[in-house]
Design an enzyme around this catalytic site. Structure first.
Site, PDB file in Angstrom:
ATOM      1  N   ASN A   9       0.933  -1.170  -0.013  1.00 48.90           N
ATOM      2  CA  ASN A   9      -0.123  -0.166  -0.066  1.00 48.90           C
ATOM      3  C   ASN A   9       1.026   1.136   0.049  1.00 48.90           C
ATOM      4  O   ASN A   9       1.327   1.570   1.029  1.00 48.90           O
ATOM      5  CB  ASN A   9      -0.970   0.114   1.377  1.00 48.90           C
ATOM      6  CG  ASN A   9      -1.758   1.120   1.298  1.00 48.90           C
ATOM      7  OD1 ASN A   9      -1.724   2.163   0.437  1.00 48.90           O
ATOM      8  ND2 ASN A   9      -2.261   1.120   2.620  1.00 48.90           N
ATOM      9  N   LYS A  11       0.085   4.486  -0.316  1.00 48.56           N
ATOM     10  CA  LYS A  11      -0.592   5.430   0.228  1.00 48.56           C
ATOM     11  C   LYS A  11      -0.371   6.636  -0.610  1.00 48.56           C
ATOM     12  O   LYS A  11      -0.413   6.597  -1.766  1.00 48.56           O
ATOM     13  CB  LYS A  11      -0.031   5.660   1.790  1.00 48.56           C
ATOM     14  CG  LYS A  11      -0.058   4.479   2.675  1.00 48.56           C
ATOM     15  CD  LYS A  11       0.013   4.461   4.050  1.00 48.56           C
ATOM     16  CE  LYS A  11      -0.064   3.249   4.648  1.00 48.56           C
ATOM     17  NZ  LYS A  11       0.018   3.164   6.180  1.00 48.56           N
ATOM     18  N   HIS A  94      -9.427   0.970   5.035  1.00 44.95           N
ATOM     19  CA  HIS A  94      -7.827   1.054   5.742  1.00 44.95           C
ATOM     20  C   HIS A  94      -8.260   2.116   7.011  1.00 44.95           C
ATOM     21  O   HIS A  94      -9.050   3.054   6.931  1.00 44.95           O
ATOM     22  CB  HIS A  94      -7.065   1.708   4.718  1.00 44.95           C
ATOM     23  CG  HIS A  94      -5.665   1.703   5.464  1.00 44.95           C
ATOM     24  ND1 HIS A  94      -5.235   2.614   6.255  1.00 44.95           N
ATOM     25  CD2 HIS A  94      -4.695   0.916   4.975  1.00 44.95           C
ATOM     26  CE1 HIS A  94      -3.951   2.484   6.664  1.00 44.95           C
ATOM     27  NE2 HIS A  94      -3.741   1.162   6.077  1.00 44.95           N
ATOM     28  N   GLU A  96      -6.797   4.620   8.064  1.00 48.25           N
ATOM     29  CA  GLU A  96      -6.479   6.072   7.735  1.00 48.25           C
ATOM     30  C   GLU A  96      -7.833   6.599   7.108  1.00 48.25           C
ATOM     31  O   GLU A  96      -8.196   7.752   7.293  1.00 48.25           O
ATOM     32  CB  GLU A  96      -5.260   5.986   6.732  1.00 48.25           C
ATOM     33  CG  GLU A  96      -4.100   5.866   7.443  1.00 48.25           C
ATOM     34  CD  GLU A  96      -2.919   5.189   6.703  1.00 48.25           C
ATOM     35  OE1 GLU A  96      -2.815   5.514   5.774  1.00 48.25           O
ATOM     36  OE2 GLU A  96      -2.005   4.806   7.331  1.00 48.25           O
ATOM     37  N   GLU A 166      -4.925  -5.154  10.445  1.00 44.81           N
ATOM     38  CA  GLU A 166      -4.004  -4.090  10.730  1.00 44.81           C
ATOM     39  C   GLU A 166      -4.382  -3.241  11.906  1.00 44.81           C
ATOM     40  O   GLU A 166      -5.187  -2.214  11.900  1.00 44.81           O
ATOM     41  CB  GLU A 166      -3.974  -2.958   9.710  1.00 44.81           C
ATOM     42  CG  GLU A 166      -3.718  -3.666   8.296  1.00 44.81           C
ATOM     43  CD  GLU A 166      -3.125  -2.311   7.162  1.00 44.81           C
ATOM     44  OE1 GLU A 166      -2.303  -2.710   6.679  1.00 44.81           O
ATOM     45  OE2 GLU A 166      -3.854  -1.284   6.978  1.00 44.81           O
ATOM     46  N   GLY A 172       2.746   2.234  10.816  1.00 48.14           N
ATOM     47  CA  GLY A 172       3.638   3.327  10.812  1.00 48.14           C
ATOM     48  C   GLY A 172       4.599   3.710  11.837  1.00 48.14           C
ATOM     49  O   GLY A 172       5.117   4.747  12.132  1.00 48.14           O
ATOM     50  N   SER A 212       3.944  -2.144  10.189  1.00 49.52           N
ATOM     51  CA  SER A 212       5.281  -2.143  10.403  1.00 49.52           C
ATOM     52  C   SER A 212       6.123  -3.588  10.333  1.00 49.52           C
ATOM     53  O   SER A 212       6.920  -3.973  10.790  1.00 49.52           O
ATOM     54  CB  SER A 212       5.807  -1.807  11.938  1.00 49.52           C
ATOM     55  OG  SER A 212       5.230  -0.497  12.330  1.00 49.52           O
TER      56      SER A 212
HETATM   57  P1  13P Z   1       3.272   0.161   7.614  1.00 49.53           P
HETATM   58  O1  13P Z   1       3.969  -0.884   7.104  1.00 49.53           O
HETATM   59  O2  13P Z   1       4.145   1.617   7.126  1.00 49.53           O
HETATM   60  O3  13P Z   1       3.112   0.337   9.058  1.00 49.53           O
HETATM   61  O4  13P Z   1       1.972   0.375   7.247  1.00 49.53           O
HETATM   62  C1  13P Z   1       0.988  -0.629   7.211  1.00 49.53           C
HETATM   63  C2  13P Z   1      -0.250  -0.236   6.356  1.00 49.53           C
HETATM   64  O5  13P Z   1      -1.079   0.529   6.864  1.00 49.53           O
HETATM   65  C3  13P Z   1      -0.442  -0.867   5.260  1.00 49.53           C
HETATM   66  O6  13P Z   1      -1.952  -0.856   4.663  1.00 49.53           O
END
Ligand code: 13P
Length: 252
Positions: A9, A11, A94, A96, A166, A172, A212
């Site tokens: 992803n 983003k 997601h 976010e 997740e 992150g 992560s």
């Molecule tokens: P990270 O791997 O940067 O923690 O992000 C995970 C994520 O949100 C994938 O959709």
């Protein structure tokens, strides 16, 4: 048999040239045959990514869709539009999107229905906040997130659904769930899906872990029984790291 999957992803990262470069770099790898690889670049670059990957097994995934087909929804993109440029997969839910764009379970349910009706495969994301885990509410919360959305779909729909657990506290932050924490939640979800349908659904749904994941921790997470792969954020922006994570999920 459920599939092993690693999805990146990206983003809101990478401009046009950076996207082309990363896609081109990924194309050069000989990924293991038993892992399905997906990437999710930003909307404006999906068509270019699809075109660049014509002879590749890497699948292109959109990061979001709108919950209506067409019409006066300024700034939004529909399932039908994605299909028309050869994008057959989308992320939905997601954390976010839930946190910054107020996507509630009701909205996510509409998105799931629209995507599936338009024959898009979905990667549905769910997971608890740190406060839920600290108060030992994480199983209950995840159950509700699933009850309100994907578990309303009929059994037949599940061939087009991938799940991604997740935990928000691991996204992150550099703080990964332990392999045991991931396994415990994945097993809980798979058992619950079995209760809601039967094992023809629960045995075949791929459940990815996201939060992560990096080359140094990928294999111990992917080695767990109910973890079928990963949804990778930061580490998927490096072709080298992404490839190492994909290799970590292979049994070949
Ligand atoms: P990270 O791997 O940067 O923690 O992000 C995970 C994520 O949100 C994938 O959709």
């Amino acid at each position: 048999m459920r599939k092993k999957i690693v999805a990146g992803n990206w983003k809101m990262n990478n401009n046009f040239n950076q996207t082309k470069d990363l896609v081109t770099e990924l194309k050069e790898f000989n990924f293991p045959k038993d892992v399905s690889v997906m990437i999710s670049p930003a909307y404006p670059f999906l068509k270019t990514s699809v075109d660049l990957l014509q002879d590749s097994s890497i699948k292109v995934v959109s990061q979001n869709i709108h919950q209506k087909n067409n019409g006066a929804y300024t700034g939004e993109v529909s399932s039908e539009m994605l299909k028309s440029i050869g994008v057959n997969n989308t992320l939905i839910g997601h954390s976010e999107r839930r946190a910054y764009f107020n996507e509630t379970d009701d909205v996510l349910l509409e998105k799931i229905e629209f995507a599936l009706n338009n024959n898009l495969n979905i990667i549905f994301c769910f997971g608890e906040e740190l406060s839920d885990r600290k108060s030992n509410n994480h199983f209950k919360l995840v159950k509700t997130q699933l009850d309100n959305t994907v578990l309303k779909m009929n059994k037949e729909s599940w061939k087009n659904i991938i799940l991604a657990y997740e935990p928000v506290w691991a996204i992150g932050t550099g703080e990964t769930a332990t392999p045991e924490q991931a396994q415990e939640m994945h097993e809980f979800v798979r058992n619950y899906i079995c209760e809601c349908y039967d094992n023809s659904v629960s045995d075949n749904v791929s459940i990815l872990y996201g939060g992560s994941v990096k080359p140094s921790n990928a294999s111990e997470i992917f080695n767990k029984n109910d973890v079928d792969g990963g949804l990778i954020g930061g580490a998927s922006l490096s072709a080298k790291d992404f490839n190492l994570i994909i290799e970590a999920n292979s049994s070949l």
